[in-house]
Design a protein around this motif. Structure first.
Motif, short mmCIF file in Angstrom:
data_model
loop_
_atom_site.label_atom_id
_atom_site.label_comp_id
_atom_site.label_asym_id
_atom_site.label_seq_id
_atom_site.Cartn_x
_atom_site.Cartn_y
_atom_site.Cartn_z
N UNK A 89 0.83 -1.21 0.00
CA UNK A 89 0.00 0.00 0.00
C UNK A 89 0.86 1.26 0.00
N UNK A 90 1.94 1.24 0.75
CA UNK A 90 2.83 2.41 0.82
C UNK A 90 3.38 2.73 -0.57
N UNK A 115 6.71 8.35 7.39
CA UNK A 115 6.04 8.35 8.71
C UNK A 115 4.69 7.63 8.69
N UNK A 116 3.91 7.81 7.64
CA UNK A 116 2.60 7.13 7.55
C UNK A 116 2.83 5.62 7.48
N UNK A 117 3.79 5.20 6.68
CA UNK A 117 4.10 3.78 6.57
C UNK A 117 4.56 3.21 7.91
N UNK A 118 5.38 3.95 8.62
CA UNK A 118 5.86 3.50 9.93
C UNK A 118 4.70 3.35 10.92
N UNK A 119 3.80 4.32 10.92
CA UNK A 119 2.64 4.24 11.83
C UNK A 119 1.77 3.05 11.47
N UNK A 120 1.59 2.81 10.18
CA UNK A 120 0.79 1.66 9.74
C UNK A 120 1.42 0.35 10.21
N UNK A 121 2.74 0.24 10.09
CA UNK A 121 3.42 -0.98 10.53
C UNK A 121 3.35 -1.14 12.05
#
Length: 112
Positions: free
Chosen positions: A61-62, A70-76
């Motif tokens: 998705x990223x 940062x959005x990818x890190x929060x999702x993970x």
């Protein structure tokens, strides 16, 4: 492809949260009065598989949706606390991070 990946991501976020609930119930039964670990034996591997699937889908998705780091890190990271994937999915949807159609490019307006 983008729409299918997004639907899979949402399904994985929901399934991962549900597997957390099942695992927590299994742990309560294991360490509670019944002292039976069958719930953990069943739901532990299921949760583990869904955890990995969610993590892989976050990476897809990223890239597909061009999420920031940062959005990818929060999702993970949201896969770690129970039910946080549900909160991330809703947050991402409200901010347009799960759009299935990319936003059209804005036309350039001449200066002057």
């Amino acid at each position: 492809m983008r729409e299918k990946t997004t639907r899979l991501f949402v399904a994985a976020a929901i399934a991962e949260a549900c597997s957390w609930l099942a695992l927590l119930v299994g742990m309560a039964v294991k360490y509670g009065p019944p002292a039976n670990e069958i719930g953990v034996k069943i739901f532990g591997p299921i949760h583990g598989g869904l955890f990995v699937a969610y993590g892989l889908l976050v990476l897809v998705m990223a890239r597909t949706h061009r999420w920031s780091l940062p959005v990818t890190a929060v999702a993970l990271v949201s896969a770690v606390p129970p039910f946080a994937t549900l909160f991330f999915e809703r947050w991402a949807r409200r901010r347009g991070l799960l759009r299935t159609v990319p936003e059209p490019a804005r036309p350039l307006t001449p200066v002057g």
